[in-house]
Design an enzyme around this catalytic site. Structure first.
Site, short mmCIF file in Angstrom:
data_model
loop_
_atom_site.label_atom_id
_atom_site.label_comp_id
_atom_site.label_asym_id
_atom_site.label_seq_id
_atom_site.Cartn_x
_atom_site.Cartn_y
_atom_site.Cartn_z
N ASP A 5 -7.01 -2.13 0.17
CA ASP A 5 -8.77 -1.50 0.85
C ASP A 5 -9.18 -2.70 0.76
O ASP A 5 -10.10 -2.05 1.02
CB ASP A 5 -8.98 -0.97 -1.99
CG ASP A 5 -8.18 0.03 -1.54
OD1 ASP A 5 -8.01 0.83 -0.20
OD2 ASP A 5 -8.11 -0.02 -3.05
P1 NAP Z 1 -4.75 -1.97 -2.94
O1 NAP Z 1 -6.20 -1.94 -2.55
O2 NAP Z 1 -4.34 -1.92 -4.73
O3 NAP Z 1 -3.61 -2.10 -1.89
C1 NAP Z 1 -2.20 -3.17 -2.45
C2 NAP Z 1 -0.77 -2.10 -1.81
O4 NAP Z 1 -0.10 -3.28 -1.92
C3 NAP Z 1 -0.52 -1.06 -1.43
O5 NAP Z 1 -1.77 -0.27 -0.60
C4 NAP Z 1 0.88 -1.52 -1.61
O6 NAP Z 1 0.99 0.02 -0.66
C5 NAP Z 1 1.13 -1.94 -1.66
N1 NAP Z 1 2.11 -2.45 -2.35
C6 NAP Z 1 2.57 -2.42 -3.73
N2 NAP Z 1 3.66 -2.87 -4.25
C7 NAP Z 1 3.56 -3.83 -2.40
C8 NAP Z 1 5.06 -5.00 -2.99
N3 NAP Z 1 6.59 -4.76 -3.29
N4 NAP Z 1 5.86 -4.71 -2.03
C9 NAP Z 1 4.58 -4.60 -0.22
N5 NAP Z 1 3.56 -3.95 -0.31
C10 NAP Z 1 3.08 -3.57 -2.09
O7 NAP Z 1 -5.16 -4.14 -3.51
P2 NAP Z 1 -6.32 -4.72 -2.75
O8 NAP Z 1 -6.56 -4.62 -1.15
O9 NAP Z 1 -6.14 -6.31 -2.97
O10 NAP Z 1 -7.39 -4.40 -2.90
C11 NAP Z 1 -7.12 -4.14 -4.83
C12 NAP Z 1 -8.19 -2.70 -5.15
O11 NAP Z 1 -8.34 -2.91 -6.44
C13 NAP Z 1 -9.54 -2.69 -4.32
O12 NAP Z 1 -9.65 -1.24 -4.65
C14 NAP Z 1 -10.71 -3.11 -5.99
O13 NAP Z 1 -11.87 -2.70 -5.42
C15 NAP Z 1 -9.47 -2.87 -7.19
N6 NAP Z 1 -10.74 -4.01 -8.27
C16 NAP Z 1 -9.66 -4.94 -8.05
C17 NAP Z 1 -10.18 -5.99 -9.33
C18 NAP Z 1 -10.36 -7.62 -9.27
O14 NAP Z 1 -10.92 -7.88 -10.01
N7 NAP Z 1 -9.31 -7.72 -8.39
C19 NAP Z 1 -11.57 -5.48 -10.10
C20 NAP Z 1 -11.85 -4.02 -9.66
C21 NAP Z 1 -11.28 -3.12 -8.89
P3 NAP Z 1 2.61 0.73 -1.00
O15 NAP Z 1 2.95 0.91 -1.99
O16 NAP Z 1 2.85 1.46 0.24
O17 NAP Z 1 4.02 -0.39 -0.63
#
Ligand code: NAP
Length: 481
Positions: free
Chosen positions: A408
């Site tokens: 994301d």
């Molecule tokens: P993300 O959008 O959740 O994407 C994570 C990606 O990791 C997934 O598409 C998944 O794809 C891949 N993945 C999962 N396991 C894996 C593995 N073992 N090896 C390789 N890839 C793997 O993560 P992000 O880009 O870090 O974004 C964070 C999200 O969390 C945002 O939407 C954010 O708004 C939300 N959020 C975060 C917080 C915070 O405090 N950090 C707070 C509120 C909301 P596959 O399944 O294809 O592998």
């Protein structure tokens, strides 16, 4: 006797003051990666001083209360240790959520218990029946607020925990009914009326029971209507509530340290909530009442086209010719525990004269600072970690943006697609790098449930596989050359 009592009080105050200073200094140190670990230790020392002081000096000296406190301490320590050893880093938000809930219920019970346990003289002092002492409305105000905020925090945190754990009883989608908002407003009004009654008629202790029940119901209704994707923000807000409830409990018990600690937790929770909202370009009102963040259906006309796949061999060659490589870690790196393999890959590339940097999005992963902690654990130098603005200023110079388990936070749709649920969220401009390599296992979506336009761009290639396995494969490629 008076001198002795004063000396005792002085010692307690000195110890509490020391503990409060430890909390404040520790909190300040937690703000910088370099000093964070020491800051944690300083804060823990403050808590030890506070607990020991309270245990030995404030228990009233009866053996029974000491035994009860010792039992509670033992159970609490055992449960805490179990949590610390068993819960993986990626489940930290749930755990924090649960702990907030415990804080809320503890404060609520303190409020009710303290009211119920007042002896005749204490009661007379509070309600102004002792000549020369006025009616202490602040005690009853603090009692009502402790029950209200503590109750909301308890059930709200349990629902947040359930949503993040994927429990069936608390669906991840926002559960909103036509009557939800009027019911929330109605419950809030009822709670305020009951609290007002307690202040106006302190002897009406019966008001506390319905106040507690309505507060608990309010917590459920407030959080069940929010989508799972927004739970980390909600947990941060509930963390702040738990601090406010503790601070109110401090007023009830006339314990200055609890007032200070609660206020620190309340304020830092609100600041963190604000930072998270800003990083997602959402207002707090939108998070609380927008009903966003469930399982999001992909908008029609989402990204179309084909994606390109590459092998570790191709990527190793690309990396060696990159000049500057910016690693973009995300949730997938955390799940795979790939940070050590990534750090080793970086060391091999640096030995070949490649500059390595790390772009850290404020909400990458599942909690603020998630990526910083993991990279620091793998001894990645702090100086090479860039925040969002710094990284976006550098992507154009990067030969390769190596996205490892992030999704994301790299989606260009956030910049222009008004129909996207992540529209407006500041993103890492990885697409501006000369080439982008994305390590993930499939074309699955990330947390927000939206497809990523990045994967269909001509300068982007997918290296499918587990983040740790792929980072290790790249290490093997580089070593074999
Ligand atoms: P993300 O959008 O959740 O994407 C994570 C990606 O990791 C997934 O598409 C998944 O794809 C891949 N993945 C999962 N396991 C894996 C593995 N073992 N090896 C390789 N890839 C793997 O993560 P992000 O880009 O870090 O974004 C964070 C999200 O969390 C945002 O939407 C954010 O708004 C939300 N959020 C975060 C917080 C915070 O405090 N950090 C707070 C509120 C909301 P596959 O399944 O294809 O592998």
């Amino acid at each position: 006797m008076l001198t002795l009592a004063l000396q005792r009080a002085d010692w307690i105050n000195l110890a509490y003051l020391t503990a409060a200073v430890c909390f404040i200094v520790g909190l300040k140190m937690l703000g910088k990666v370099k000093t964070a670990a020491r800051g944690n230790a300083v804060s823990a020392l403050g808590m030890l001083i506070a607990a020991v002081t309270t245990f030995f000096f404030m228990t009233g000296g009866t053996t029974v209360s000491l035994i009860w406190i010792a039992i509670a301490l033992l159970i609490g320590t055992a449960v805490g240790l179990w949590f610390a050893l068993k819960v993986p880093m990626t489940n930290m938000p749930q755990m924090v959520g649960l702990l907030n809930g415990f804080g809320g219920i503890a404060s609520m019970l303190v409020g009710i218990g303290d009211y119920a346990n007042k002896d005749g003289l204490e009661w007379a002092t509070l309600v102004g029946e002792v000549p020369g002492l006025p009616y202490q409305a602040n005690y009853f105000l603090a009692t009502a607020l402790t029950v209200l905020v503590g109750g909301v925090t308890f059930t709200g945190s349990l629902v947040a925990f359930g949503k993040l754990e994927g429990l069936k009883i608390t669906p991840s989608r926002p559960v909103q009914f036509s009557w939800s908002k009027p019911a929330i407003a109605g419950l809030l009004v009822l709670c305020l009326v009951l609290g007002g009654l307690l202040i106006a008629k302190p002897a009406w202790g019966w008001t506390l029971a319905p106040l507690a029940v309505f507060a608990l119901a309010l917590g459920i209704l407030l959080v069940i209507g929010i989508g799972g994707a927004d739970m980390p923000v909600v947990i941060s807000l509930l963390n702040s509530y738990s601090g406010i409830a503790a601070s109110m409990a401090g007023f009830v018990l006339r314990n200055e340290l609890l007032i200070i600690t609660g206020a620190l937790v309340g304020a830092s929770g609100i600041i963190l909530t604000k930072i998270m909202c800003k990083a997602m370009n959402r207002s707090l009102m939108n998070v609380l009442f927008g009903g966003v963040g469930g399982v999001v259906a992909q908008a029609a006309g989402g990204p179309k086209g084909t994606h390109r796949t590459v092998t570790p061999e191709d990527v190793a060659i690309q990396l060696e010719a990159a000049g500057l490589v910016i690693v973009v870690p995300g949730y997938g790196m955390a799940v795979a525990q790939a940070q050590h393999a990534v750090a080793e890959l970086a060391r091999l590339l640096e030995a070949r004269g490649i500059t390595m940097k790390y772009a850290i999005h404020p909400v990458a992963g599942r909690m603020p600072g998630h990526m910083n902690v993991l990279l620091a654990e793998a001894n990645v130098p702090y100086e090479s970690m860039l925040d969002l603005e710094q990284a976006n200023a550098e992507f154009e110079q990067a030969g390769v943006a190596l996205v490892i388990g992030a999704n994301d936070v790299t989606n260009p749709a956030a910049r222009h697609d008004k129909a996207s649920p992540i529209y407006g969220m500041p993103i890492l401009d990885v697409d501006k790098a000369r080439s982008v390599v994305v390590i993930k296992r499939s074309m699955n979506t990330g947390f927000a449930g939206v497809e990523n336009e990045l994967y269909y761009l001509p300068n982007c290639a997918m290296l499918f596989g587990d983040a740790k396995a792929m980072a290790q494969a790249l290490v093997t490629e580089l070593k074999s050359e």
